[in-house]
Motif scaffolding. Structure first.
Motif, PDB file in Angstrom:
ATOM      1  N   HIS A 118      11.181   4.600  -7.855  1.00  0.00           N
ATOM      2  CA  HIS A 118      12.546   4.286  -8.254  1.00  0.00           C
ATOM      3  C   HIS A 118      13.064   5.222  -9.347  1.00  0.00           C
ATOM      4  O   HIS A 118      14.271   5.490  -9.400  1.00  0.00           O
ATOM      5  N   SER A 119      12.190   5.758 -10.189  1.00  0.00           N
ATOM      6  CA  SER A 119      12.657   6.765 -11.145  1.00  0.00           C
ATOM      7  C   SER A 119      13.004   8.062 -10.414  1.00  0.00           C
ATOM      8  O   SER A 119      13.975   8.748 -10.761  1.00  0.00           O
ATOM      9  N   TYR A 120      12.224   8.397  -9.387  1.00  0.00           N
ATOM     10  CA  TYR A 120      12.528   9.590  -8.581  1.00  0.00           C
ATOM     11  C   TYR A 120      13.849   9.422  -7.837  1.00  0.00           C
ATOM     12  O   TYR A 120      14.690  10.329  -7.826  1.00  0.00           O
ATOM     13  N   LEU A 121      14.060   8.261  -7.206  1.00  0.00           N
ATOM     14  CA  LEU A 121      15.329   8.031  -6.520  1.00  0.00           C
ATOM     15  C   LEU A 121      16.500   8.079  -7.493  1.00  0.00           C
ATOM     16  O   LEU A 121      17.568   8.609  -7.170  1.00  0.00           O
ATOM     17  N   ALA A 122      16.309   7.532  -8.689  1.00  0.00           N
ATOM     18  CA  ALA A 122      17.379   7.581  -9.690  1.00  0.00           C
ATOM     19  C   ALA A 122      17.706   9.023 -10.062  1.00  0.00           C
ATOM     20  O   ALA A 122      18.877   9.391 -10.224  1.00  0.00           O
ATOM     21  N   ALA A 123      16.672   9.862 -10.189  1.00  0.00           N
ATOM     22  CA  ALA A 123      16.909  11.273 -10.511  1.00  0.00           C
ATOM     23  C   ALA A 123      17.661  11.962  -9.377  1.00  0.00           C
ATOM     24  O   ALA A 123      18.563  12.782  -9.614  1.00  0.00           O
ATOM     25  N   CYS A 124      17.306  11.632  -8.128  1.00  0.00           N
ATOM     26  CA  CYS A 124      18.022  12.210  -6.988  1.00  0.00           C
ATOM     27  C   CYS A 124      19.473  11.754  -6.974  1.00  0.00           C
ATOM     28  O   CYS A 124      20.380  12.544  -6.655  1.00  0.00           O
ATOM     29  N   LEU A 125      19.718  10.489  -7.302  1.00  0.00           N
ATOM     30  CA  LEU A 125      21.089   9.993  -7.355  1.00  0.00           C
ATOM     31  C   LEU A 125      21.899  10.735  -8.419  1.00  0.00           C
ATOM     32  O   LEU A 125      23.092  10.997  -8.241  1.00  0.00           O
ATOM     33  N   ARG A 126      21.264  11.063  -9.517  1.00  0.00           N
ATOM     34  CA  ARG A 126      21.972  11.722 -10.622  1.00  0.00           C
ATOM     35  C   ARG A 126      22.148  13.227 -10.392  1.00  0.00           C
ATOM     36  O   ARG A 126      23.211  13.795 -10.678  1.00  0.00           O
ATOM     37  N   PHE A 127      21.108  13.900  -9.861  1.00  0.00           N
ATOM     38  CA  PHE A 127      21.117  15.362  -9.818  1.00  0.00           C
ATOM     39  C   PHE A 127      21.113  15.946  -8.405  1.00  0.00           C
ATOM     40  O   PHE A 127      21.203  17.166  -8.246  1.00  0.00           O
ATOM     41  N   GLY A 128      21.006  15.104  -7.374  1.00  0.00           N
ATOM     42  CA  GLY A 128      20.802  15.605  -6.024  1.00  0.00           C
ATOM     43  C   GLY A 128      19.311  15.626  -5.718  1.00  0.00           C
ATOM     44  O   GLY A 128      18.467  15.505  -6.616  1.00  0.00           O
ATOM     45  N   ILE A 129      18.964  15.769  -4.446  1.00  0.00           N
ATOM     46  CA  ILE A 129      17.548  15.753  -4.064  1.00  0.00           C
ATOM     47  C   ILE A 129      16.828  16.893  -4.769  1.00  0.00           C
ATOM     48  O   ILE A 129      17.221  18.057  -4.671  1.00  0.00           O
ATOM     49  N   LEU A 130      15.775  16.550  -5.475  1.00  0.00           N
ATOM     50  CA  LEU A 130      15.094  17.498  -6.345  1.00  0.00           C
ATOM     51  C   LEU A 130      14.201  18.433  -5.544  1.00  0.00           C
ATOM     52  O   LEU A 130      13.601  18.048  -4.540  1.00  0.00           O
ATOM     53  N   GLU A 131      14.091  19.676  -6.011  1.00  0.00           N
ATOM     54  CA  GLU A 131      13.249  20.678  -5.375  1.00  0.00           C
ATOM     55  C   GLU A 131      12.237  21.206  -6.379  1.00  0.00           C
ATOM     56  O   GLU A 131      12.404  21.063  -7.589  1.00  0.00           O
ATOM     57  N   GLY A 132      11.176  21.825  -5.866  1.00  0.00           N
ATOM     58  CA  GLY A 132      10.174  22.423  -6.734  1.00  0.00           C
ATOM     59  C   GLY A 132       8.825  21.744  -6.605  1.00  0.00           C
ATOM     60  O   GLY A 132       8.672  20.695  -5.962  1.00  0.00           O
TER      61      GLY A 132
END
Length: 279
Positions: free
Chosen positions: A157-171
């Motif tokens: 859920h912290s990862y999904l929250a980050a995706c909601l805020r910044f877009g799907i994360l890469e790296g």
């Protein structure tokens, strides 16, 4: 709870654990965002996802695929809810005069202001448990939430929250998060959830005060500890989870004793009514 003898009994689900003093800065509310593909595995996003789980007060804020929503949820989120609610699962009672252990639905861990352990039973309770309580002696056994599993749920859920805020994360870091979540999703059952040093290395701080720190389900926040400030997300105004992890890839699984065994002396019955319930 108002007792029949005029006393007032105050019970709290706030655990008697060491407190952490930390200052938190709330930055901005994280809003709903829909992706064409599941942010976790990349499959078509077909299922509305509560972030965090609805049982914590989360809302439908994005879409994931059916497997990441349902299978990952069933494998790790039950322990998150039990941890959040301070619950004993699979409680079993034994006592004099009753031949076998009797089970009840999960029950909350509760304490008095003096630090004494208490529990409340509700619903349809086996009459044998009442007989045990009246005998004056009873043993309670049960399980506490699995830390690795509830931290995997917090990682999700912290990862999904980050995706909601910044877009799907890469790296590489995001690939590692997704790999741990997909592995937990694809095991044959929740008891086989893999050990995740990444999840165990998250900074997790829980606010047990009577009033939540925010009303929105997701708020970007920074926690100021003795070290450098840590950025992450505040879930339902009560649980801060970092977006970084101080994990050691070679870390061994935690030595965790989930088994609860309590012997209690029970006094004479006293009736009462619940006068108020704080959130």
């Amino acid at each position: 709870m108002d007792l029949s003898d005029g006393r007032v009994l105050h019970l709290s689900t706030t655990p008697q654990r060491p407190s952490v003093s930390a200052r938190i800065t709330l930055l901005d509310t994280i809003s709903r965002r829909v992706f064409d593909h599941c942010p976790i595995c990349g499959d078509p996003a077909t299922e509305e996802e509560h972030v965090p789980p609805a049982a914590m007060g989360g809302e439908k804020l994005t879409f994931t695929c059916a497997a990441c929503n349902h299978r990952l949820g069933s494998h790790v989120e039950a322990d998150l809810i039990d941890w959040y609610d301070n619950m004993i699962t699979l409680p079993r009672f034994t006592g004099p005069g009753v031949q076998s252990a009797r089970r009840t639905p999960r029950i909350p861990l509760m304490w008095t202001p003096e630090g004494e352990f208490a529990f409340l039973l509700s619903g349809n309770i086996d009459p044998a448990i009442d007989e045990m309580l009246r005998s004056g002696e009873i043993e309670l056994a049960g399980l506490l939430p699995d830390e690795n599993r509830y931290r995997l749920a917090l990682l999700k859920h912290s990862y999904l929250a980050a995706c909601l805020r910044f877009g799907i994360l890469e790296g590489a870091d995001s690939d590692h998060v997704r790999r741990d979540l997909i592995t937990a999703r694809d095991v044959t059952g929740r008891m086989n959830a893999p050990h995740s040093p990444l999840a165990m290395g998250l900074t997790v701080i829980r606010h047990d005060g009577a009033t939540a720190l925010a009303s929105a389900p997701l708020v970007r926040a920074v926690v100021h500890l003795d070290e450098e400030p840590v950025e992450g997300v505040l879930l339902v105004g009560r649980v801060f989870v970092s977006w970084s992890s101080t994990f050691d890839p070679g870390q061994s699984p935690p030595d965790q004793n989930r088994h609860l065994q309590v012997s209690m002396q029970v006094g004479r019955p006293i009736s009462g009514t619940v006068a108020s319930v704080d959130p």
